[in-house]
Design a protein around this motif. Structure first.
Motif, PDB file in Angstrom:
ATOM      1  N   UNK A  19      45.194  -9.223 -36.571  1.00 56.68           N
ATOM      2  CA  UNK A  19      43.659  -9.238 -36.929  1.00 56.68           C
ATOM      3  C   UNK A  19      42.753  -7.984 -36.864  1.00 56.68           C
ATOM      4  N   UNK A  20      42.055  -8.069 -38.074  1.00 54.66           N
ATOM      5  CA  UNK A  20      41.262  -6.949 -38.141  1.00 54.66           C
ATOM      6  C   UNK A  20      39.756  -7.197 -37.899  1.00 54.66           C
ATOM      7  N   UNK A  21      38.924  -6.245 -37.341  1.00 57.06           N
ATOM      8  CA  UNK A  21      37.563  -6.443 -37.432  1.00 57.06           C
ATOM      9  C   UNK A  21      37.049  -6.269 -38.744  1.00 57.06           C
ATOM     10  N   UNK A  22      36.222  -7.279 -39.219  1.00 54.18           N
ATOM     11  CA  UNK A  22      35.493  -7.145 -40.560  1.00 54.18           C
ATOM     12  C   UNK A  22      33.955  -7.025 -39.994  1.00 54.18           C
ATOM     13  N   UNK A  23      33.133  -6.550 -40.814  1.00 55.71           N
ATOM     14  CA  UNK A  23      32.084  -6.050 -40.571  1.00 55.71           C
ATOM     15  C   UNK A  23      31.112  -6.572 -41.750  1.00 55.71           C
ATOM     16  N   UNK A  24      30.053  -7.710 -41.435  1.00 57.05           N
ATOM     17  CA  UNK A  24      29.311  -8.229 -42.451  1.00 57.05           C
ATOM     18  C   UNK A  24      28.176  -7.199 -42.496  1.00 57.05           C
ATOM     19  N   UNK A  25      28.226  -6.504 -43.599  1.00 64.30           N
ATOM     20  CA  UNK A  25      27.041  -5.311 -43.847  1.00 64.30           C
ATOM     21  C   UNK A  25      25.985  -5.502 -44.566  1.00 64.30           C
ATOM     22  N   UNK A  26      25.794  -6.760 -45.250  1.00 64.92           N
ATOM     23  CA  UNK A  26      24.290  -7.043 -45.694  1.00 64.92           C
ATOM     24  C   UNK A  26      24.163  -8.617 -45.371  1.00 64.92           C
ATOM     25  N   UNK A  27      22.843  -8.799 -45.307  1.00 66.98           N
ATOM     26  CA  UNK A  27      22.460 -10.292 -45.403  1.00 66.98           C
ATOM     27  C   UNK A  27      22.794 -11.082 -46.584  1.00 66.98           C
ATOM     28  N   UNK A  28      23.005 -12.388 -46.537  1.00 71.77           N
ATOM     29  CA  UNK A  28      23.392 -13.149 -47.498  1.00 71.77           C
ATOM     30  C   UNK A  28      22.474 -13.134 -48.797  1.00 71.77           C
ATOM     31  N   UNK A  29      22.904 -12.916 -50.128  1.00 70.45           N
ATOM     32  CA  UNK A  29      21.931 -12.939 -51.040  1.00 70.45           C
ATOM     33  C   UNK A  29      21.546 -14.404 -51.343  1.00 70.45           C
ATOM     34  N   UNK A  30      20.588 -14.411 -52.558  1.00 65.54           N
ATOM     35  CA  UNK A  30      20.335 -16.031 -52.568  1.00 65.54           C
ATOM     36  C   UNK A  30      21.593 -16.817 -53.229  1.00 65.54           C
ATOM     37  N   UNK A  31      22.560 -16.123 -53.575  1.00 66.60           N
ATOM     38  CA  UNK A  31      23.643 -16.989 -54.039  1.00 66.60           C
ATOM     39  C   UNK A  31      24.460 -17.174 -52.733  1.00 66.60           C
ATOM     40  N   UNK A  33      26.065 -14.672 -51.037  1.00 71.87           N
ATOM     41  CA  UNK A  33      27.166 -13.744 -51.011  1.00 71.87           C
ATOM     42  C   UNK A  33      26.988 -12.505 -50.135  1.00 71.87           C
ATOM     43  N   UNK A  34      27.888 -12.059 -49.158  1.00 71.78           N
ATOM     44  CA  UNK A  34      27.631 -10.884 -48.399  1.00 71.78           C
ATOM     45  C   UNK A  34      28.682  -9.836 -48.602  1.00 71.78           C
ATOM     46  N   UNK A  35      28.310  -8.530 -48.465  1.00 71.40           N
ATOM     47  CA  UNK A  35      29.388  -7.503 -48.445  1.00 71.40           C
ATOM     48  C   UNK A  35      30.094  -7.280 -47.223  1.00 71.40           C
ATOM     49  N   UNK A  36      31.344  -7.165 -47.300  1.00 69.73           N
ATOM     50  CA  UNK A  36      32.202  -7.100 -45.894  1.00 69.73           C
ATOM     51  C   UNK A  36      33.019  -6.084 -46.253  1.00 69.73           C
ATOM     52  N   UNK A  73      33.216  -9.179 -51.504  1.00 67.59           N
ATOM     53  CA  UNK A  73      31.855 -10.021 -51.390  1.00 67.59           C
ATOM     54  C   UNK A  73      32.650 -11.331 -51.004  1.00 67.59           C
ATOM     55  N   UNK A  74      31.922 -11.866 -49.820  1.00 68.64           N
ATOM     56  CA  UNK A  74      32.365 -13.233 -49.325  1.00 68.64           C
ATOM     57  C   UNK A  74      31.224 -14.335 -49.338  1.00 68.64           C
ATOM     58  N   UNK A  75      31.267 -15.382 -49.558  1.00 64.17           N
ATOM     59  CA  UNK A  75      30.409 -16.370 -49.544  1.00 64.17           C
ATOM     60  C   UNK A  75      30.149 -16.710 -47.993  1.00 64.17           C
ATOM     61  N   UNK A  76      29.045 -17.248 -47.793  1.00 62.12           N
ATOM     62  CA  UNK A  76      28.683 -18.009 -46.539  1.00 62.12           C
ATOM     63  C   UNK A  76      29.897 -18.833 -46.351  1.00 62.12           C
ATOM     64  N   UNK A  77      29.936 -19.880 -47.463  1.00 62.72           N
ATOM     65  CA  UNK A  77      30.562 -21.178 -47.033  1.00 62.72           C
ATOM     66  C   UNK A  77      32.170 -20.640 -46.801  1.00 62.72           C
ATOM     67  N   UNK A  78      32.647 -19.724 -47.509  1.00 62.84           N
ATOM     68  CA  UNK A  78      34.054 -19.175 -47.440  1.00 62.84           C
ATOM     69  C   UNK A  78      34.313 -18.881 -45.700  1.00 62.84           C
ATOM     70  N   UNK A  79      33.444 -17.874 -45.345  1.00 60.71           N
ATOM     71  CA  UNK A  79      33.582 -17.486 -44.038  1.00 60.71           C
ATOM     72  C   UNK A  79      33.326 -18.663 -43.129  1.00 60.71           C
ATOM     73  N   UNK A  80      32.316 -19.721 -43.161  1.00 56.61           N
ATOM     74  CA  UNK A  80      32.227 -20.748 -42.337  1.00 56.61           C
ATOM     75  C   UNK A  80      33.505 -21.535 -42.326  1.00 56.61           C
ATOM     76  N   UNK A 112      35.594   2.732 -53.014  1.00 59.18           N
ATOM     77  CA  UNK A 112      34.948   1.480 -53.053  1.00 59.18           C
ATOM     78  C   UNK A 112      34.977   1.197 -54.573  1.00 59.18           C
ATOM     79  N   UNK A 113      35.390  -0.074 -54.884  1.00 56.83           N
ATOM     80  CA  UNK A 113      35.210  -0.688 -56.036  1.00 56.83           C
ATOM     81  C   UNK A 113      33.855  -0.577 -56.735  1.00 56.83           C
ATOM     82  N   UNK A 114      33.879  -0.372 -58.071  1.00 59.25           N
ATOM     83  CA  UNK A 114      32.411  -0.311 -58.773  1.00 59.25           C
ATOM     84  C   UNK A 114      31.660  -1.425 -58.530  1.00 59.25           C
ATOM     85  N   UNK A 115      32.145  -2.686 -58.439  1.00 63.74           N
ATOM     86  CA  UNK A 115      31.194  -3.882 -58.278  1.00 63.74           C
ATOM     87  C   UNK A 115      30.596  -3.977 -56.951  1.00 63.74           C
ATOM     88  N   UNK A 116      31.502  -3.531 -56.092  1.00 65.51           N
ATOM     89  CA  UNK A 116      30.841  -3.491 -54.480  1.00 65.51           C
ATOM     90  C   UNK A 116      29.915  -2.345 -54.634  1.00 65.51           C
TER      91      UNK A 116
END
Length: 129
Positions: A19-31, A33-36, A73-80, A112-116
């Motif tokens: 297991x690795x520790x992942x950090x949610x680095x942004x609040x979710x956007x309107x879609x 999506x969060x940056x982790x 990017x991960x969606x709130x639904x996927x993490x949940x 870091x990937x360009x889209x990130x």
């Protein structure tokens, strides 16, 4: 569940993988999506843009770095879904200072990937508005 910048989670929580520790680095956007980003041992790591030390978070026992090459990017639904199925487990929050440091690292790291990077820049611009 409501997710926010600075929260952390362990992934994967499998007996077959570390297991690795992942950090949610942004609040979710309107879609939703969060940056982790995953944190990994500094030893042998190519990317040393952001280095944290043992004790700066309850999970960290030694020098650790953000693995921006694995950031995504991960969606709130996927993490949940991962949480509900036991594949992930929430952990203690990251300090606000370290959360900001990690967020700044997305645009500073050459790995870091360009889209990130674009997502991180847009988020930081939104915060300043």
């Amino acid at each position: 569940m409501d997710f926010a910048s600075g929260q952390t989670y362990l992934f994967p929580t499998s007996q077959y993988q570390t297991a690795h520790l992942w950090v949610i680095s942004t609040n979710p956007n309107p879609d939703g999506l969060m940056l982790v980003v995953s944190l990994t041992s500094l030893k042998g790591s190519k990317d040393q843009t952001v280095i944290l030390h043992g004790g700066e978070h309850p999970f960290l026992k030694w020098a650790t770095c953000a693995a921006y090459n694995l950031a995504d990017l991960i969606s709130c639904d996927t993490l949940e879904d991962h949480l509900n199925k036991g594949r992930a487990k929430m952990h203690a929050n990251m300090s606000p200072d370290n959360t900001r440091l990690i967020l700044d690292g997305f645009t500073a790291s050459q790995f870091t990937k360009k889209r990130i990077q674009q997502f991180a820049r847009a988020y930081k611009k939104f915060l300043k508005a």
